[in-house]
Design a protein around this motif. Sequence first.
Motif, short mmCIF file in Angstrom:
data_model
loop_
_atom_site.label_atom_id
_atom_site.label_comp_id
_atom_site.label_asym_id
_atom_site.label_seq_id
_atom_site.Cartn_x
_atom_site.Cartn_y
_atom_site.Cartn_z
N ASN A 60 0.65 -1.49 0.06
CA ASN A 60 0.24 0.07 0.04
C ASN A 60 1.04 1.48 0.19
N TYR A 87 -7.23 -4.23 -1.12
CA TYR A 87 -6.32 -3.07 0.19
C TYR A 87 -6.19 -1.25 0.24
N PRO A 89 -6.20 2.46 0.48
CA PRO A 89 -7.82 3.43 0.91
C PRO A 89 -8.73 4.16 0.27
N ARG A 91 -9.63 6.18 -0.26
CA ARG A 91 -9.34 8.58 -0.46
C ARG A 91 -8.73 8.41 -1.93
N GLU A 139 -13.36 -2.23 2.98
CA GLU A 139 -12.71 -0.70 2.94
C GLU A 139 -13.73 0.20 2.18
#
Length: 148
Positions: A60, A87, A89, A91, A139
Amino acid sequence: MKVIAVTGTPGTGKTTIAKRMAKEKGCKYLDVTKLVKENKIYDSYDRKKKAYDVDVKKLNKFLIKMILAEKAEKTKCLVIDSHLSHYLPARYVDLCIVAKTDLKKLKKRLEKRGYSAAKVRENMDAEIFDVCLNEAKEEGHRIKIIKN
Ligand SMILES: Nc1ncnc2c1ncn2[C@@H]1O[C@H](COP(=O)(O)OP(=O)(O)OP(=O)(O)O)[C@@H](O)[C@H]1O
Ligand SMILES: [Mg+2]
């Protein structure tokens, strides 16, 4: 910049979808499998599973850095091809595509790859339980399912 994450159980057509979308929309295509190997974003190689144990936190971090760099470069859009892309995020991702395949068809595809019976079973179970889809929902991603 638009970021599209393409996820799904192995063999459900992520690479096929991601490459097609990148071509159609003029997006940059990110092959995460290649990135993981080249940048050693894994803890170890699981010989039994014949797969890398990817460190998701590290992945990530790496992908976010890439997204921000592409944004700075004024890249129009980015397609991220990986069963771990959900996975990220929410945003950082505009759309999360979940690839799905009919179970009979998927089993045939996985067997054709020469996967062990255990690996075929594990992946079939993941598809039956919609693991990627449910995790993507958890998520908080905006989701589109593509069946193929
Ligand atoms: N729409 C489709 N119709 C028929 N076959 C397809 C379709 N999409 C993918 N396939 C076939 O299914 C197999 C798996 O596709 P693909 O490599 O795109 O899956 P993947 O999700 O990227 O797999 P992996 O997780 O291992 O990278 C390939 O042999 C591909 O040719
Ligand atoms: Mg693939």
